[in-house]
Design a protein around this motif. Sequence first.
Motif, PDB file in Angstrom:
ATOM      1  N   SER A 103      93.433 -32.036 -59.902  1.00  0.00           N
ATOM      2  CA  SER A 103      93.847 -30.650 -59.970  1.00  0.00           C
ATOM      3  C   SER A 103      94.960 -30.500 -60.998  1.00  0.00           C
ATOM      4  O   SER A 103      95.965 -31.208 -60.940  1.00  0.00           O
ATOM      5  N   PHE A 104      94.733 -29.597 -61.937  1.00  0.00           N
ATOM      6  CA  PHE A 104      95.701 -29.367 -63.012  1.00  0.00           C
ATOM      7  C   PHE A 104      96.501 -28.090 -62.767  1.00  0.00           C
ATOM      8  O   PHE A 104      95.919 -27.064 -62.388  1.00  0.00           O
ATOM      9  N   ILE A 105      97.794 -28.150 -62.995  1.00  0.00           N
ATOM     10  CA  ILE A 105      98.601 -26.931 -63.138  1.00  0.00           C
ATOM     11  C   ILE A 105      99.101 -26.957 -64.578  1.00  0.00           C
ATOM     12  O   ILE A 105      99.802 -27.894 -64.978  1.00  0.00           O
ATOM     13  N   GLY A 136      87.474 -30.700 -58.771  1.00  0.00           N
ATOM     14  CA  GLY A 136      88.738 -30.383 -59.414  1.00  0.00           C
ATOM     15  C   GLY A 136      89.125 -28.932 -59.291  1.00  0.00           C
ATOM     16  O   GLY A 136      88.411 -28.122 -58.694  1.00  0.00           O
ATOM     17  N   ASP A 137      90.277 -28.636 -59.849  1.00  0.00           N
ATOM     18  CA  ASP A 137      90.797 -27.276 -59.829  1.00  0.00           C
ATOM     19  C   ASP A 137      91.739 -27.134 -61.015  1.00  0.00           C
ATOM     20  O   ASP A 137      92.384 -28.103 -61.423  1.00  0.00           O
ATOM     21  N   THR A 138      91.799 -25.940 -61.578  1.00  0.00           N
ATOM     22  CA  THR A 138      92.754 -25.669 -62.654  1.00  0.00           C
ATOM     23  C   THR A 138      93.489 -24.381 -62.371  1.00  0.00           C
ATOM     24  O   THR A 138      92.860 -23.347 -62.120  1.00  0.00           O
ATOM     25  N   LYS A 139      94.809 -24.441 -62.388  1.00  0.00           N
ATOM     26  CA  LYS A 139      95.616 -23.233 -62.326  1.00  0.00           C
ATOM     27  C   LYS A 139      96.442 -23.172 -63.607  1.00  0.00           C
ATOM     28  O   LYS A 139      96.896 -24.213 -64.108  1.00  0.00           O
ATOM     29  N   VAL A 140      96.617 -21.962 -64.118  1.00  0.00           N
ATOM     30  CA  VAL A 140      97.467 -21.777 -65.295  1.00  0.00           C
ATOM     31  C   VAL A 140      98.608 -20.850 -64.895  1.00  0.00           C
ATOM     32  O   VAL A 140      98.370 -19.809 -64.276  1.00  0.00           O
ATOM     33  N   VAL A 141      99.840 -21.237 -65.214  1.00  0.00           N
ATOM     34  CA  VAL A 141     100.986 -20.374 -64.914  1.00  0.00           C
ATOM     35  C   VAL A 141     101.622 -19.918 -66.221  1.00  0.00           C
ATOM     36  O   VAL A 141     101.477 -20.575 -67.259  1.00  0.00           O
TER      37      VAL A 141
ATOM     38  N   HIS B  19      92.126 -19.213 -68.430  1.00  0.00           N
ATOM     39  CA  HIS B  19      91.506 -20.508 -68.103  1.00  0.00           C
ATOM     40  C   HIS B  19      91.746 -20.914 -66.652  1.00  0.00           C
ATOM     41  O   HIS B  19      91.127 -21.839 -66.145  1.00  0.00           O
ATOM     42  N   GLY B  20      92.670 -20.232 -65.991  1.00  0.00           N
ATOM     43  CA  GLY B  20      92.895 -20.512 -64.578  1.00  0.00           C
ATOM     44  C   GLY B  20      92.429 -19.386 -63.683  1.00  0.00           C
ATOM     45  O   GLY B  20      92.772 -19.342 -62.506  1.00  0.00           O
ATOM     46  N   ASP B  64      92.509 -27.967 -54.240  1.00  0.00           N
ATOM     47  CA  ASP B  64      93.047 -26.733 -54.819  1.00  0.00           C
ATOM     48  C   ASP B  64      94.550 -26.845 -54.945  1.00  0.00           C
ATOM     49  O   ASP B  64      95.210 -27.315 -54.019  1.00  0.00           O
ATOM     50  N   SER B  65      95.071 -26.384 -56.064  1.00  0.00           N
ATOM     51  CA  SER B  65      96.517 -26.264 -56.195  1.00  0.00           C
ATOM     52  C   SER B  65      96.873 -24.797 -56.058  1.00  0.00           C
ATOM     53  O   SER B  65      96.149 -23.927 -56.547  1.00  0.00           O
ATOM     54  N   PHE B  66      97.968 -24.523 -55.385  1.00  0.00           N
ATOM     55  CA  PHE B  66      98.391 -23.154 -55.116  1.00  0.00           C
ATOM     56  C   PHE B  66      99.708 -22.879 -55.832  1.00  0.00           C
ATOM     57  O   PHE B  66     100.671 -23.637 -55.681  1.00  0.00           O
ATOM     58  N   VAL B  67      99.712 -21.799 -56.608  1.00  0.00           N
ATOM     59  CA  VAL B  67     100.871 -21.449 -57.436  1.00  0.00           C
ATOM     60  C   VAL B  67     101.203 -19.975 -57.236  1.00  0.00           C
ATOM     61  O   VAL B  67     101.782 -19.339 -58.109  1.00  0.00           O
ATOM     62  N   ARG B 233      89.683 -16.267 -55.976  1.00  0.00           N
ATOM     63  CA  ARG B 233      89.953 -15.843 -57.357  1.00  0.00           C
ATOM     64  C   ARG B 233      88.705 -15.224 -57.967  1.00  0.00           C
ATOM     65  O   ARG B 233      87.640 -15.819 -57.887  1.00  0.00           O
ATOM     66  N   ARG B 345      98.188 -15.897 -60.985  1.00  0.00           N
ATOM     67  CA  ARG B 345      98.928 -16.532 -59.869  1.00  0.00           C
ATOM     68  C   ARG B 345      98.737 -15.812 -58.545  1.00  0.00           C
ATOM     69  O   ARG B 345      99.678 -15.513 -57.822  1.00  0.00           O
ATOM     70  N   CYS B 347      96.754 -17.158 -56.228  1.00  0.00           N
ATOM     71  CA  CYS B 347      96.618 -18.187 -55.191  1.00  0.00           C
ATOM     72  C   CYS B 347      97.197 -19.495 -55.682  1.00  0.00           C
ATOM     73  O   CYS B 347      97.837 -19.529 -56.719  1.00  0.00           O
TER      74      CYS B 347
END
Lengths: 347, 347
Positions: A103-105, A136-141, B19-20, B64-67, B233, B345, B347
């Motif tokens: 999992s990417f942030i 996997g998972d991708t979040k972008v901040v 992309h997220g 899952d990553s949560f931000v 999402r 952001r 989730c």
Amino acid sequence: MNDQTRMKKIKDTSVSLGHGSGGKLSHELVSGLFVPYFQNEILEDQTDSALLTIDNENFAFTTDSFVVDPIFFPGGDIGKLAVCGTVNDLAVSGAKPLYLSVSFIIEEGFEMTALEQIVNSMAEEASHAGIKIVTGDTKVVDHGKCDKVFINTTGIGVLEEDKIHISSAKFVKPGDKIIVNGPVGEHGVAILAARESLSFELKIDSDCACLNHMIAEMCSMFKQINFMRDATRGGLATVLCELAEQKNMGIDLDETTIPIREKVKGTCEIFGFDPLYMANEGKVVIVVAEKEADPLIDFLQKHPLGKDSAVIGEVVSDHPGKVVLQTEVGGRRIIDMLAGEQLPRIC
Amino acid sequence: MNDQTRMKKIKDTSVSLGHGSGGKLSHELVSGLFVPYFQNEILEDQTDSALLTIDNENFAFTTDSFVVDPIFFPGGDIGKLAVCGTVNDLAVSGAKPLYLSVSFIIEEGFEMTALEQIVNSMAEEASHAGIKIVTGDTKVVDHGKCDKVFINTTGIGVLEEDKIHISSAKFVKPGDKIIVNGPVGEHGVAILAARESLSFELKIDSDCACLNHMIAEMCSMFKQINFMRDATRGGLATVLCELAEQKNMGIDLDETTIPIREKVKGTCEIFGFDPLYMANEGKVVIVVAEKEADPLIDFLQKHPLGKDSAVIGEVVSDHPGKVVLQTEVGGRRIIDMLAGEQLPRIC
């Protein structure tokens, strides 16, 4: 918020870098906050990997987030580290690593070519280790809300019944020998050098490597391996302090036999660090019955990832709970767990 | 860096918020970068949970990553979300969720009481869901290098043989009915309201909830559930677009039957958002054989998490790959996947 707090033993009112160090404050956070709230017998074991039994099959399950800074360093990058770290956590529990999640942030604006380079490292390392990245998972901040890229990997491995005792250190006893598979502190110094722009002069690579094949071969040949742990955050010292405390036995270390490269020693001296606490990413501490120690060293020294392996000490019934180092100059020094953080964001 | 890039179809030179998003750009990143590098048949399926077979036992495995920003919002917090999100991902794949790992990345200086509140939410939600949090990790980064706290959860569930077809949508066919278990867009609007300091006026709670018990009961009673997916999402629209594209079938939606609260509609109008793309954290899209649709609605409406369930459309052989909305005013509108990010952001 709940009226009746279950939090124990945590005096700090805010989270500090030390709470992520793997040392004393990390332990406080785990045993004072996470364990009381998430209470269950598997978590309470506080082994690096959780040991699960599902339909009579045993599994190891482990997670790590990687926030290393810089993300590219001599000998690896955050991607390679994220695969090796979780593979090694599974391997030292005696499991055969099978599957990883990733999992990417990512910080908005991060270069796509850098991401590709990291993904390529992960793919290569997964292929070497013989594991599959299956979900996997991708979040972008937004820009400024994280530092380039953070990666979580979580892994599953299968664990044979006769290896379950390894993570719990159940059979560790006085007289057992303590072995490490090569010089310690190289990952920590490689990161330090990269941060201080000394990489070119120092030429020290991180030892970052997947140990699972070496460990699997070793476990098939040697039946009295009583404990293994990868010496990552907090270094060799922290692993041994944890073991001594957990077993309420003493550990004697012989400084002259602990493999540390001169360059690592020198760099640590300059920066005021102790190499025994410096992080490794390809080093495993092995506790083995005395009679298997010599043949195990012979085996390890023939393996590319163990050629500088050494017996560095033994488990003793004296000074229970304490790790004592016999120093090169003839003194004795108690090795304690670090309270704070020697070098943040090492992994 | 590797000379021979395996990256495909990605034109952007840097990572953007889109992309997220879970929408078009996320798909590009997955199919253009992650799948070509990590190549294996499990990942290539691109189901939300990876389906693993280990020693003849089937498992679902998801991360899952949560931000989410803010970390506390009406109806929940990042901790509750992190448990529900992963539990639901497992449940909609047809699996029984068993174990979670939890990994925190915390900003130095984060208040310990806030962390306790989050941990308490996770413990409560895990207890409701009947799952165990068995392993974890904590990293702390310097102030300003992440935004308060990010949480990764990774989960394992067991999957019976007769449910494996659900995530792949293998048996979905024209004539199947599409059901959602209640009004959509509430999580997205709750987050939006919290950011815009409108929570007090709007009084819309996030729908954040673990659906695993409802889904398990439903699957034990109804044998022709051909697909499930939680509409997180990207919202309801994204799930349906993905399904239509994957099956190369059409989907007809009837706007008058899609449950959306007036307050959600109104808020979306003000901010220029489409509620069909707004995130949910307690909504599942179910595709069921026509003859089971009415009894399934009866069952769902008796459940606290499904009382506003409705049939909102059906799978058709017309317009393959396209989702077409019959609007309230009598028009027809093609529902497409979002290119960018409607609300980052979430989730």
